[in-house]
Design a protein around this motif. Structure first.
Motif, PDB file in Angstrom:
ATOM      1  N   VAL A   1      78.133  61.014 -11.203  1.00  0.00           N
ATOM      2  CA  VAL A   1      77.398  60.073 -10.359  1.00  0.00           C
ATOM      3  C   VAL A   1      78.326  58.911 -10.016  1.00  0.00           C
ATOM      4  O   VAL A   1      79.005  58.357 -10.896  1.00  0.00           O
ATOM      5  CB  VAL A   1      76.121  59.565 -11.070  1.00  0.00           C
ATOM      6  N   LEU A   2      78.366  58.579  -8.728  1.00  0.00           N
ATOM      7  CA  LEU A   2      79.235  57.492  -8.256  1.00  0.00           C
ATOM      8  C   LEU A   2      78.465  56.178  -8.307  1.00  0.00           C
ATOM      9  O   LEU A   2      77.321  56.092  -7.840  1.00  0.00           O
ATOM     10  CB  LEU A   2      79.700  57.790  -6.830  1.00  0.00           C
ATOM     11  N   VAL A   3      79.098  55.179  -8.896  1.00  0.00           N
ATOM     12  CA  VAL A   3      78.459  53.869  -9.070  1.00  0.00           C
ATOM     13  C   VAL A   3      79.263  52.853  -8.267  1.00  0.00           C
ATOM     14  O   VAL A   3      80.415  52.579  -8.595  1.00  0.00           O
ATOM     15  CB  VAL A   3      78.434  53.491 -10.571  1.00  0.00           C
TER      16      VAL A   3
ATOM     17  N   VAL B   1      71.334  55.478 -12.766  1.00  0.00           N
ATOM     18  CA  VAL B   1      72.446  56.454 -12.668  1.00  0.00           C
ATOM     19  C   VAL B   1      71.937  57.856 -13.019  1.00  0.00           C
ATOM     20  O   VAL B   1      72.206  58.834 -12.308  1.00  0.00           O
ATOM     21  CB  VAL B   1      73.628  56.021 -13.561  1.00  0.00           C
ATOM     22  N   GLU B   2      71.153  57.944 -14.091  1.00  0.00           N
ATOM     23  CA  GLU B   2      70.576  59.247 -14.446  1.00  0.00           C
ATOM     24  C   GLU B   2      69.519  59.671 -13.426  1.00  0.00           C
ATOM     25  O   GLU B   2      69.434  60.832 -13.025  1.00  0.00           O
ATOM     26  CB  GLU B   2      69.961  59.206 -15.852  1.00  0.00           C
TER      27      GLU B   2
ATOM     28  N   ARG C   1      79.807  58.883 -15.256  1.00  0.00           N
ATOM     29  CA  ARG C   1      79.764  57.772 -14.294  1.00  0.00           C
ATOM     30  C   ARG C   1      81.160  57.522 -13.756  1.00  0.00           C
ATOM     31  O   ARG C   1      82.113  57.469 -14.541  1.00  0.00           O
ATOM     32  CB  ARG C   1      79.282  56.495 -14.968  1.00  0.00           C
ATOM     33  N   HIS C   2      81.271  57.345 -12.451  1.00  0.00           N
ATOM     34  CA  HIS C   2      82.570  57.041 -11.835  1.00  0.00           C
ATOM     35  C   HIS C   2      82.398  55.955 -10.790  1.00  0.00           C
ATOM     36  O   HIS C   2      81.353  55.909 -10.123  1.00  0.00           O
ATOM     37  CB  HIS C   2      83.148  58.289 -11.149  1.00  0.00           C
ATOM     38  N   SER C   3      83.421  55.137 -10.619  1.00  0.00           N
ATOM     39  CA  SER C   3      83.333  54.138  -9.560  1.00  0.00           C
ATOM     40  C   SER C   3      83.538  54.849  -8.215  1.00  0.00           C
ATOM     41  O   SER C   3      84.133  55.935  -8.150  1.00  0.00           O
ATOM     42  CB  SER C   3      84.376  53.043  -9.769  1.00  0.00           C
TER      43      SER C   3
ATOM     44  N   GLY D   1      72.382  52.040  -7.106  1.00  0.00           N
ATOM     45  CA  GLY D   1      72.744  51.976  -8.524  1.00  0.00           C
ATOM     46  C   GLY D   1      73.562  53.193  -8.923  1.00  0.00           C
ATOM     47  O   GLY D   1      74.421  53.128  -9.799  1.00  0.00           O
ATOM     48  N   GLY D   2      73.295  54.312  -8.265  1.00  0.00           N
ATOM     49  CA  GLY D   2      74.039  55.542  -8.522  1.00  0.00           C
ATOM     50  C   GLY D   2      73.774  56.537  -7.410  1.00  0.00           C
ATOM     51  O   GLY D   2      72.679  56.562  -6.837  1.00  0.00           O
ATOM     52  N   SER D   3      74.800  57.334  -7.089  1.00  0.00           N
ATOM     53  CA  SER D   3      74.663  58.365  -6.049  1.00  0.00           C
ATOM     54  C   SER D   3      75.380  59.609  -6.563  1.00  0.00           C
ATOM     55  O   SER D   3      76.592  59.593  -6.801  1.00  0.00           O
ATOM     56  CB  SER D   3      75.269  57.862  -4.732  1.00  0.00           C
TER      57      SER D   3
END
Ligand code: NAD
Ligand code: ZN
Ligand code: ZN
Length: 340
Positions: free
Chosen positions: A337-339, A141-142, A314-316, A33-35
């Motif tokens: 955070v990369l999504v 993401v958080e 948030r970024h792709s 979901g997020g990294s």
């Protein structure tokens, strides 16, 4: 699946299509979901953290959803589709560090994203359900950023807490992705005056908004004096260094008071000037390596209680090179955070 691959030291990330991994016995496949984009990965990219085998998928701050279980992993408290936070300090599970609850000290190259493949991808394999914590209402993401950007300073602050009696001061050097959570933990958990040192005025401003009592530009010729004056008679009982170059360690070594502690978190490779008369009497120096699974539970509990401020961008995944370029040049205000 899509993954951002680092093929060698110094290279840019390349978005590649690679086979989605199959979880083996006891393992779990997580849909990311997020990294979080950690400065440590800049040290990997530049070769300052040796030992990472290339090509590699980095990404050690992860949260997402359970996609599938490997043989034997099912029925242990989790279901497919559950939102989970990934504790990343994986160890062997059998040595005295692992069994003592400090699994992150077992072996850095068992950590997800350092040895095994990490979360800059659509999916990652986690070796055991014991590394999963229910997200329980937290946004993935958080939550991703909480697994390192918050967990690491939490563990560092806990090492300092016994020193931070009322009247004393804590000095935090480097108020970036980690340091901004560090300021908050100091304010939430200790009675100390919090003095933040950062070269970037925007980061000093953010630190003041998060509760820092005093901020100092380390490039001022009298930076150490400003810190000592702000600390007053009871002195600096703890220094937390989230940069870790020669000059930050020299500054910290110079201001830490008798019986105080200097906690090194930053991996920039500097050296601490340790000799009898250069450091205050009976001061302690230690590193702080990520945090424990229990500490991550504590951080998540604080976040759920609404007492942590997170500045997340948030970024792709396709923007990964731009994100790391901005991180390298100090342009990320908090954590990116990369999504996928
Ligand atoms: P970041 O880039 O988000 O933040 C770094 C901050 O330091 C920025 O605010 C920057 O302005 C400030 N800074 C740079 N040079 C400075 C100087 N000379 N004096 C004062 N401030 C200065 O980085 P981050 O993701 O927060 O990571 C910080 C460090 O912690 C990195 O070295 C990273 O590798 C390390 N880290 C260590 C662990 C661990 O377990 N020990 C875990 C995660 C990250
Ligand atoms: Zn990290
Ligand atoms: Zn172990």
């Amino acid at each position: 699946m899509k993954a951002a691959r680092l093929n060698e030291v110094g290279a840019d990330f390349v978005i590649e299509d690679i086979p989605t991994p199959e979880p083996g016995p006891g393992e779990v496949l997580i849909r990311i979901g997020g990294s979080g984009a950690c400065h440590s990965d800049l040290h990997v990219k530049s070769g300052e953290i040796p030992g990472v085998a290339f090509p590699h998928t980095l990404g050690h701050e992860n949260a997402g959803w359970i996609e599938s279980f490997g043989p034997g992993a099912e029925g242990k408290g989790f279901e497919v589709g559950d939102a989970v936070v990934v504790f990343g300090g994986w160890g062997c599970g059998h040595c005295r560090f692992c069994l003592g609850g400090k699994e992150q000290l077992c072996n850095t190259f068992l950590w997800g994203g350092m040895g095994p493949e990490g979360g800059y991808a659509e999916y990652m394999v986690v070796p055991s359900v014991r590394h999963l914590i229910p997200a329980d209402g937290l946004d993935p993401v958080e939550a991703a950023a909480l697994t390192d950007a918050a967990l690491t300073p939490y563990s560092a602050v806990k090492k300092a807490l016994p020193h931070l009696v009322p009247g004393t001061s804590a000095v935090l050097i480097g108020a970036g992705g980690l340091g901004q959570y560090g300021v908050q933990f100091l304010k939430l958990l200790s009675p100390a005056k919090v003095i933040v040192v950062d070269t970037d005025e925007k980061k000093r401003q953010t630190a003041r908004e998060l509760g820092a009592d005093v901020t100092v530009d380390p490039r001022d010729a009298d930076a150490a004096e400003q810190i000592r004056n702000a600390a007053g008679q009871d002195g600096v009982a703890a220094v937390l260094d989230f940069v870790g170059i020669d000059t930050t360690m020299a500054l910290g070594a110079g201001v830490v008071d008798r019986l105080g502690i200097f906690v090194l978190v930053g991996l920039a490779g500097g050296s601490f000037p340790f000799s009898f008369f250069r450091v205050a009497a009976q001061a302690t120096m230690t590193t702080s390596n990520w945090g424990t699974r229990n500490e991550l539970e504590e951080v998540l509990a604080l976040a759920r209680s609404g007492r942590l401020v997170s500045a997340i961008e948030r970024h792709s995944l396709s923007e990964i090179n731009e994100v790391f370029e901005r991180l390298a040049t100090g342009q990320i205000p908090g954590r990116a955070v990369l999504v996928p």
